[in-house]
Write a protein that holds these residues in place. Structure first.
Motif, PDB file in Angstrom:
ATOM      1  N   THR A  89       0.797  -1.229   0.000  1.00  0.00           N
ATOM      2  CA  THR A  89       0.000   0.000   0.000  1.00  0.00           C
ATOM      3  C   THR A  89       0.834   1.287   0.000  1.00  0.00           C
ATOM      4  O   THR A  89       0.551   2.206  -0.789  1.00  0.00           O
ATOM      5  N   PRO A  90       1.873   1.405   0.840  1.00  0.00           N
ATOM      6  CA  PRO A  90       2.656   2.658   0.815  1.00  0.00           C
ATOM      7  C   PRO A  90       3.393   2.893  -0.498  1.00  0.00           C
ATOM      8  O   PRO A  90       3.800   4.033  -0.772  1.00  0.00           O
ATOM      9  N   LEU A  91       3.544   1.867  -1.305  1.00  0.00           N
ATOM     10  CA  LEU A  91       4.302   1.984  -2.558  1.00  0.00           C
ATOM     11  C   LEU A  91       3.420   2.319  -3.749  1.00  0.00           C
ATOM     12  O   LEU A  91       3.935   2.654  -4.822  1.00  0.00           O
ATOM     13  N   LEU A  92       2.088   2.235  -3.559  1.00  0.00           N
ATOM     14  CA  LEU A  92       1.179   2.342  -4.693  1.00  0.00           C
ATOM     15  C   LEU A  92       0.459   3.683  -4.733  1.00  0.00           C
ATOM     16  O   LEU A  92       0.244   4.331  -3.697  1.00  0.00           O
ATOM     17  N   ASP A  93       0.080   4.082  -5.941  1.00  0.00           N
ATOM     18  CA  ASP A  93      -0.800   5.229  -6.118  1.00  0.00           C
ATOM     19  C   ASP A  93      -2.239   4.780  -5.899  1.00  0.00           C
ATOM     20  O   ASP A  93      -2.554   3.582  -5.964  1.00  0.00           O
ATOM     21  N   THR A  94      -3.145   5.726  -5.689  1.00  0.00           N
ATOM     22  CA  THR A  94      -4.521   5.351  -5.361  1.00  0.00           C
ATOM     23  C   THR A  94      -5.252   4.661  -6.508  1.00  0.00           C
ATOM     24  O   THR A  94      -6.230   3.944  -6.271  1.00  0.00           O
ATOM     25  N   ASP A  95      -4.785   4.855  -7.739  1.00  0.00           N
ATOM     26  CA  ASP A  95      -5.459   4.184  -8.846  1.00  0.00           C
ATOM     27  C   ASP A  95      -4.797   2.856  -9.206  1.00  0.00           C
ATOM     28  O   ASP A  95      -5.191   2.196 -10.172  1.00  0.00           O
ATOM     29  N   ASP A  96      -3.784   2.439  -8.453  1.00  0.00           N
ATOM     30  CA  ASP A  96      -3.168   1.136  -8.693  1.00  0.00           C
ATOM     31  C   ASP A  96      -4.070   0.033  -8.144  1.00  0.00           C
ATOM     32  O   ASP A  96      -4.726   0.200  -7.100  1.00  0.00           O
ATOM     33  N   LEU A  97      -4.084  -1.090  -8.816  1.00  0.00           N
ATOM     34  CA  LEU A  97      -5.046  -2.153  -8.553  1.00  0.00           C
ATOM     35  C   LEU A  97      -4.356  -3.386  -7.972  1.00  0.00           C
ATOM     36  O   LEU A  97      -3.414  -3.921  -8.564  1.00  0.00           O
ATOM     37  N   VAL A  98      -4.840  -3.829  -6.812  1.00  0.00           N
ATOM     38  CA  VAL A  98      -4.390  -5.090  -6.221  1.00  0.00           C
ATOM     39  C   VAL A  98      -5.441  -6.157  -6.505  1.00  0.00           C
ATOM     40  O   VAL A  98      -6.647  -5.924  -6.344  1.00  0.00           O
ATOM     41  N   ILE A  99      -4.983  -7.341  -6.930  1.00  0.00           N
ATOM     42  CA  ILE A  99      -5.883  -8.419  -7.344  1.00  0.00           C
ATOM     43  C   ILE A  99      -5.506  -9.686  -6.580  1.00  0.00           C
ATOM     44  O   ILE A  99      -4.437 -10.261  -6.803  1.00  0.00           O
ATOM     45  N   ASP A 100      -6.367 -10.119  -5.674  1.00  0.00           N
ATOM     46  CA  ASP A 100      -6.114 -11.354  -4.926  1.00  0.00           C
ATOM     47  C   ASP A 100      -6.698 -12.525  -5.707  1.00  0.00           C
ATOM     48  O   ASP A 100      -7.916 -12.676  -5.801  1.00  0.00           O
ATOM     49  N   CYS A 101      -5.824 -13.365  -6.255  1.00  0.00           N
ATOM     50  CA  CYS A 101      -6.267 -14.529  -7.026  1.00  0.00           C
ATOM     51  C   CYS A 101      -6.125 -15.831  -6.240  1.00  0.00           C
ATOM     52  O   CYS A 101      -6.148 -16.918  -6.822  1.00  0.00           O
ATOM     53  N   GLY A 102      -5.971 -15.738  -4.923  1.00  0.00           N
ATOM     54  CA  GLY A 102      -5.889 -16.930  -4.094  1.00  0.00           C
ATOM     55  C   GLY A 102      -7.259 -17.410  -3.676  1.00  0.00           C
ATOM     56  O   GLY A 102      -8.287 -16.833  -4.024  1.00  0.00           O
ATOM     57  N   ASN A 103      -7.277 -18.480  -2.883  1.00  0.00           N
ATOM     58  CA  ASN A 103      -8.535 -19.047  -2.386  1.00  0.00           C
ATOM     59  C   ASN A 103      -8.961 -18.326  -1.111  1.00  0.00           C
ATOM     60  O   ASN A 103      -9.003 -18.915  -0.028  1.00  0.00           O
TER      61      ASN A 103
END
Length: 469
Positions: A89-103
């Motif tokens: 989170t501290p490394l990303l801009d607000t429009d950057d997207l995190v995608i959890d593809c785990g179970n």
């Protein structure tokens, strides 16, 4: 060149997914906590290594990506996902997207999506089914989160997904935890489907005395008919396999204690919470739990001395095929019923027909029936899948086989918990007047809870008066 997408976690599934993405022409940056794993992964990627940027830190990963960034997480579910989000989170801009593809448990996804939204950032929880082979060559993909965020990465997911004909088996299921919930129900259905197959194998082995090779022949034949599916196909393959160490059938040297990662249990829990009957899945989860109690089962065999007995041979193989068909329909009806209940409870508007279409290829429960299931859901005939005309006709033809198998297995002391649950569900759902009137009378007797009458409106009490309990 800046990468199109990033991926964190190069375990079995993460590595396979990364290679799939690179193979489809996308530039991908990858990071693993252990740098040597990243180095080995790229070294083994062959020609695809040219599209893979190895990163030895999260800072390097973020720097390698084209803004607005998209980063897939393929780390173990639970606390490791939260830890990775906190680090990113501290490394990303607000429009950057995190995608959890785990179970992930969908409740965790809902929480994480809400936290991201508070920061003004997008977040996707994406279910990926198909195991290592699917991740590498084409999984079924179930997305959840903001539709605009899904649309940003849909070209990647469409490209790497399995194909049913020319249609990619990837789709947006709804907001926040919808994608992970759909994946959870997929896995619950998978539990029940596998358990029913195992029960039929038990009748073939213990009731009919078939060898593993003969069992393989039966499942190979069934895979050419209405039961055609990935699980039926691989059952024939594993029944035919030989142990390279002993030369014995592989099935005969495998301990009968089944593992689980929790998604089936989550399905059963959510079904209970939502009041949606999911009895075949619940039975399958319980059967796995019981399978782990090996010492107790051995002690039970010693105390009671009751062994399986032969079942009537005449037509039994055909009845077993019918039993699996009827059980599968009942199981899917329960699964889609749970999806409908969750959709209403959480305001998701889940596309039930679209879900069936995503499941047609790539995932573990893919089968020849899913195309008809999708059509039934989309035409509104599938409020309960068993009532859709094409499945009602299948059940009319196959329920006798399910009944005969459950009865014969019970008399032969061969456990069939999931098939029995499917039969009980079917029988309950075609019984216009059941026995809950007795339950309501009992509840009113000891708790004055009241009941409804069949002949007049309102709440009523019985003539039993006041009783101290």
């Amino acid at each position: 060149m800046a990468a199109d997408i990033g991926l964190v976690g190069l375990g079995t599934m993460g590595a396979a997914l990364a290679l799939n993405i690179a193979e489809k022409g996308f530039e991908i940056a990858v990071y693993n906590r252990t740098t040597s794993v990243t180095t080995a992964f790229v070294a083994g990627a062959g020609d695809l290594a040219a599209r893979i940027t190895p990163c030895d830190s999260l800072e390097a990963l973020v720097a390698a990506l084209t803004p607005p960034r998209a980063i897939i997480l393929m780390v173990p579910a639970g606390a490791p996902v939260d830890e990775m989000i906190d680090r990113l989170t501290p490394l990303l801009d607000t429009d950057d997207l995190v995608i959890d593809c785990g179970n992930a448990n969908f409740h965790d996804t809902v929480r994480r999506a809400a936290a991201a939204a508070e920061r003004g950032a997008p977040y996707l929880g994406v279910g990926v089914s198909g195991g290592e082979e699917g991740a590498r060559h084409g999984p079924a993909i179930m997305g959840g989160g903001p539709k605009a965020a899904w649309d940003r990465v849909a070209p990647v997911f469409d490209a790497i997904a399995a194909r049913f004909g020319t249609t990619p088996c990837a789709g947006w299921m709804g907001p926040d935890g919808a994608g992970h919930f759909v994946k959870t129900v997929h896995n619950g259905i998978e539990y029940a489907d596998m358990q029913m197959i195992a029960e039929v194998y038990g009748v073939l082995r213990d009731g009919l005395g078939l060898t593993p090779l003969q069992v393989a022949d039966v499942f190979d034949r069934w895979n050419g008919g209405p039961l055609k599916s990935y699980l039926i196909e691989i059952t024939g393959i594993v029944a035919r396999a030989l142990d390279p160490k002993t030369g014995k059938p592989m099935l005969d040297v495998i301990k009968d204690s089944a593992g689980q990662k929790g998604t089936g249990r989550w399905t059963a829990i959510e079904a209970l919470m939502l009041g949606a009957p999911d009895t075949a899945i619940e039975a399958a989860v319980a059967a796995r739990n019981l399978s782990a109690r090996v010492a107790e089962r051995v002690e039970g065999a010693r105390i009671f001395g009751l062994s399986p007995e032969p079942v009537p041979v005449d037509g039994m193989v055909d009845k077993l095929e019918a039993a699996l068909l009827a059980g599968k329909i009942a199981c899917y009806a329960q699964g889609f019923g749970l999806l409908a209940a969750a959709s209403k409870e959480f305001g998701w508007s889940l596309p039930l027909g679209g879900i069936a279409r995503v499941w047609r290829a790539g995932c573990i429960i893919r089968s020849a029936m899913l195309d008809d299931m999708a059509a039934a859901m989309e035409t509104g005939e599938g409020a309960n899948l068993m009532f859709a005309p094409q499945f009602a006709e299948k059940l009319k033809r196959s329920e006798g086989g399910l009944r005969a198998v459950v009865a014969a297995a019970a008399l032969a002391r061969i456990p069939t918990p999931a098939l029995s649950a499917a039969l009980a569900y079917f029988d309950t759902m075609h019984t216009a007047r059941g026995t809950a009137n007795m339950l309501q009378a009992q509840r009113d007797f000891f708790g004055a809870h009241g009941f409804e009458r069949v002949d007049m409106a309102g709440a009523h009490h019985g003539p039993w008066g006041s009783h101290e309990q």
